[in-house]
Every structure is written in C-alpha cells, then in structure tokens.
Design a protein around this motif. Structure first.
Motif, PDB file in Angstrom:
ATOM      1  N   ARG A   1      74.350  -1.136  59.404  1.00 42.74           N
ATOM      2  CA  ARG A   1      74.450   0.017  60.301  1.00 42.74           C
ATOM      3  C   ARG A   1      73.443  -0.059  61.441  1.00 42.74           C
ATOM      4  O   ARG A   1      73.783   0.191  62.610  1.00 42.74           O
ATOM      5  CB  ARG A   1      74.236   1.321  59.518  1.00 42.74           C
ATOM      6  CG  ARG A   1      75.393   1.734  58.631  1.00 42.74           C
ATOM      7  CD  ARG A   1      75.210   3.156  58.120  1.00 42.74           C
ATOM      8  NE  ARG A   1      73.980   3.318  57.349  1.00 42.74           N
ATOM      9  CZ  ARG A   1      73.857   3.045  56.050  1.00 42.74           C
ATOM     10  NH1 ARG A   1      74.891   2.580  55.366  1.00 42.74           N
ATOM     11  NH2 ARG A   1      72.719   3.244  55.419  1.00 42.74           N
ATOM     12  N   GLN A   2      72.210  -0.408  61.107  1.00 48.02           N
ATOM     13  CA  GLN A   2      71.158  -0.383  62.117  1.00 48.02           C
ATOM     14  C   GLN A   2      71.239  -1.569  63.071  1.00 48.02           C
ATOM     15  O   GLN A   2      71.008  -1.410  64.281  1.00 48.02           O
ATOM     16  CB  GLN A   2      69.790  -0.326  61.433  1.00 48.02           C
ATOM     17  CG  GLN A   2      69.565   0.979  60.689  1.00 48.02           C
ATOM     18  CD  GLN A   2      68.278   0.988  59.883  1.00 48.02           C
ATOM     19  OE1 GLN A   2      67.347   0.235  60.158  1.00 48.02           O
ATOM     20  NE2 GLN A   2      68.223   1.836  58.868  1.00 48.02           N
TER      21      GLN A   2
ATOM     22  N   LEU B   1      83.680   3.449  61.578  1.00 51.99           N
ATOM     23  CA  LEU B   1      82.718   2.475  61.069  1.00 51.99           C
ATOM     24  C   LEU B   1      82.035   2.976  59.804  1.00 51.99           C
ATOM     25  O   LEU B   1      81.720   2.185  58.908  1.00 51.99           O
ATOM     26  CB  LEU B   1      81.678   2.142  62.146  1.00 51.99           C
ATOM     27  CG  LEU B   1      82.227   1.298  63.297  1.00 51.99           C
ATOM     28  CD1 LEU B   1      81.206   1.200  64.423  1.00 51.99           C
ATOM     29  CD2 LEU B   1      82.601  -0.102  62.814  1.00 51.99           C
ATOM     30  N   ASP B   2      81.811   4.278  59.708  1.00 51.41           N
ATOM     31  CA  ASP B   2      81.244   4.837  58.474  1.00 51.41           C
ATOM     32  C   ASP B   2      82.175   4.547  57.297  1.00 51.41           C
ATOM     33  O   ASP B   2      81.721   4.199  56.199  1.00 51.41           O
ATOM     34  CB  ASP B   2      81.046   6.347  58.610  1.00 51.41           C
ATOM     35  CG  ASP B   2      79.959   6.705  59.623  1.00 51.41           C
ATOM     36  OD1 ASP B   2      79.134   5.832  59.941  1.00 51.41           O
ATOM     37  OD2 ASP B   2      79.956   7.864  60.096  1.00 51.41           O
TER      38      ASP B   2
ATOM     39  N   ARG C   1      74.035  -3.235  63.844  1.00 47.07           N
ATOM     40  CA  ARG C   1      75.269  -3.123  64.614  1.00 47.07           C
ATOM     41  C   ARG C   1      75.088  -2.256  65.857  1.00 47.07           C
ATOM     42  O   ARG C   1      75.627  -2.561  66.931  1.00 47.07           O
ATOM     43  CB  ARG C   1      76.370  -2.550  63.723  1.00 47.07           C
ATOM     44  CG  ARG C   1      77.740  -2.514  64.383  1.00 47.07           C
ATOM     45  CD  ARG C   1      78.794  -2.123  63.374  1.00 47.07           C
ATOM     46  NE  ARG C   1      78.496  -0.862  62.734  1.00 47.07           N
ATOM     47  CZ  ARG C   1      78.727  -0.595  61.439  1.00 47.07           C
ATOM     48  NH1 ARG C   1      79.274  -1.489  60.651  1.00 47.07           N
ATOM     49  NH2 ARG C   1      78.434   0.584  60.934  1.00 47.07           N
ATOM     50  N   SER C   2      74.338  -1.171  65.737  1.00 44.67           N
ATOM     51  CA  SER C   2      74.141  -0.271  66.872  1.00 44.67           C
ATOM     52  C   SER C   2      72.812  -0.502  67.581  1.00 44.67           C
ATOM     53  O   SER C   2      72.459   0.244  68.506  1.00 44.67           O
ATOM     54  CB  SER C   2      74.218   1.184  66.400  1.00 44.67           C
ATOM     55  OG  SER C   2      73.218   1.457  65.424  1.00 44.67           O
TER      56      SER C   2
ATOM     57  N   VAL D   1      79.224   2.948  66.742  1.00 42.53           N
ATOM     58  CA  VAL D   1      78.977   4.065  65.828  1.00 42.53           C
ATOM     59  C   VAL D   1      80.253   4.889  65.758  1.00 42.53           C
ATOM     60  O   VAL D   1      81.114   4.814  66.634  1.00 42.53           O
ATOM     61  CB  VAL D   1      77.800   4.956  66.290  1.00 42.53           C
ATOM     62  CG1 VAL D   1      76.482   4.202  66.232  1.00 42.53           C
ATOM     63  CG2 VAL D   1      78.048   5.486  67.708  1.00 42.53           C
TER      64      VAL D   1
ATOM     65  N   GLY E   1      73.714  -2.144  53.416  1.00 43.47           N
ATOM     66  CA  GLY E   1      74.275  -1.035  54.177  1.00 43.47           C
ATOM     67  C   GLY E   1      73.381  -0.606  55.325  1.00 43.47           C
ATOM     68  O   GLY E   1      73.858  -0.401  56.453  1.00 43.47           O
ATOM     69  N   ARG E   2      72.092  -0.467  55.068  1.00 39.11           N
ATOM     70  CA  ARG E   2      71.167  -0.055  56.119  1.00 39.11           C
ATOM     71  C   ARG E   2      71.078  -1.106  57.221  1.00 39.11           C
ATOM     72  O   ARG E   2      71.079  -0.775  58.414  1.00 39.11           O
ATOM     73  CB  ARG E   2      69.777   0.199  55.540  1.00 39.11           C
ATOM     74  CG  ARG E   2      69.664   1.467  54.706  1.00 39.11           C
ATOM     75  CD  ARG E   2      68.222   1.741  54.307  1.00 39.11           C
ATOM     76  NE  ARG E   2      68.121   2.921  53.464  1.00 39.11           N
ATOM     77  CZ  ARG E   2      68.180   2.896  52.143  1.00 39.11           C
ATOM     78  NH1 ARG E   2      68.345   1.739  51.506  1.00 39.11           N
ATOM     79  NH2 ARG E   2      68.093   4.010  51.439  1.00 39.11           N
TER      80      ARG E   2
ATOM     81  N   ASP F   1      81.885   0.931  56.368  1.00 44.99           N
ATOM     82  CA  ASP F   1      80.630   0.669  55.655  1.00 44.99           C
ATOM     83  C   ASP F   1      80.733   1.070  54.187  1.00 44.99           C
ATOM     84  O   ASP F   1      80.152   0.412  53.312  1.00 44.99           O
ATOM     85  CB  ASP F   1      79.478   1.418  56.319  1.00 44.99           C
ATOM     86  CG  ASP F   1      79.110   0.830  57.670  1.00 44.99           C
ATOM     87  OD1 ASP F   1      79.518  -0.312  57.949  1.00 44.99           O
ATOM     88  OD2 ASP F   1      78.419   1.525  58.442  1.00 44.99           O
TER      89      ASP F   1
END
Length: 217
Positions: free
Chosen positions: A112-113, A200-201, A115-116, A196, A108-109, A204
């Motif tokens: 997210r990190q 997207l949240d 991707r952006s 973001v 997950g981390r 995820d």
C-alpha cells in the motif's frame, strides 16, 4: 544477516544500504545529498535532474558528488533504496501476531505504501525505464532487502509451525514476486492512476488472503 532483520533492535536499513559509510561525518553528508536529490526528483522528475543541480541543492562540490556516484541515475537509485527500505523496516516493526501473520501484515503495508509513494509515482509517470532493469534483468537493493525480511520471517514461521515446511528462500521469493505486481501493475489493472482507492483496497484484501493461504501449513 537474515536473523537480524525482522523486528530486530539492529537497524536493518544499516545492513542493507547500497553504499554503507563508516564515519558519522560521511553518513551525514551522504544523507544531505540524498535529501537534496529526493527533493529535486519530486520537483523536476528524473529526466530533468543534473549532477550540478544536486550538488548545488546539497551544498557540496561536484567533485564530492562524483566521488560517490557516477551519474544522476545512481543517485536516484540510492534515494529510492533508502526511502523504500526505511518504509519496509517500519512496516516490519509494526507487524504483530505469529510469523505468518507478520508476513501478511508487512506485505500489506509495504504494498500500500510503496504503491502510492510519491517517489514511485513520479518514476512511473516520468521514467518507467528506470524501473525496468530491476524487474527483468537484475535484483536491486530494495528487492534484496525485501527478500531478507520475508525469508527471515518465513524461517521463524516454519520453526513455530505457523508456516508450512518448504524452502524458505523459494517461499520468500514467491511472496515478493506476488507482491510486486500489486505495487506496480495493480493501479493500471483497476484504472486508479493515483494508486489509491476502494478498488485497490479490495485487491489488497485478496493479496492478504493469497499470501496467508500460500504460507499456511
């Protein structure tokens, strides 16, 4: 190697670098060159970068640069490898719980990190062809690092009973394949060009559920 990488006191980045160096002086110089290339990539984009500009920004000769890399693409590949492997290393170090929970948290981390991440955004926007070989032709250093980290955790999870029995290599490969689509394709699917946002949240959260259920006994 795999046994050293997940939450290990040994730096996994040092194990996975594309071009490990043996002397401290060389390592410092290599990092200075990669720092310069990173700054240029964010400022100019890959198509406008030159070896001369990298050498000038790093304060080294072109000869020094060409002794280590043959072209700008090679330098940028190592910039990306260093940046994203460090990101993955930090994510794995922050993971908590049993082995399965650590896999889910790390994935997950990282998703997210990455991707952006500004480096990935500039590459996708200006030079998507840079990424294509690593998606359809060969395994890059970043993918190899991800596989090592996840496979190590999967082996630990099989041993402690938190992950179902199976081929740890195949399980890790499936998790990495699943995760990559959430890094590179998800923004286009939900229409989030900045990579973001609440859509997207929500995706995820679905990825976390999918990975957890896939690995559960």
């Amino acid at each position: 190697m795999a046994g050293q990488c997940f939450n290990s006191p040994v730096s996994a980045l040092q194990l996975a670098r594309a071009r490990p160096v043996r002397e401290v002086g060389q390592a410092i110089e290599s990092d200075r060159i990669l720092d310069a290339a990173r700054a240029l990539l964010l400022e100019e984009g890959l198509p406008r970068m030159t070896m001369t500009a990298i050498a000038e920004r790093a304060g080294v000769s072109r000869a020094t640069l060409y002794r280590r890399w043959s072209n700008v693409t090679g330098v940028v590949a190592d910039v990306s490898t260093r940046e994203w492997n460090r990101l993955t290393e930090r994510a794995a170090a922050q993971a908590e719980g049993n082995a399965r929970e650590k896999v889910v948290g790390t994935v997950g981390r990282v998703v997210r990190q990455m991707r952006s991440h500004p480096l990935l955004r500039v590459l996708i926007d200006d030079s998507p062809d840079f990424l294509t070989p690593y998606q359809v032709r060969r395994q890059g250093q970043v993918t190899a690092f991800h596989l090592v980290v996840i496979e190590d955790a999967v082996r630990r999870g099989i041993a402690d009973g938190s992950i179902r029995r199976g081929d740890p290599v195949a399980l890790a490969q499936a998790v990495v394949l699943m995760s990559w689509s959430f890094v590179t394709t998800a923004p286009a699917i939900v229409g989030a060009p900045e990579a973001v946002g609440p859509e997207l949240d929500a995706l995820d959260a679905e990825l976390a559920l999918a990975v957890d259920r896939y690995l559960a006994p």
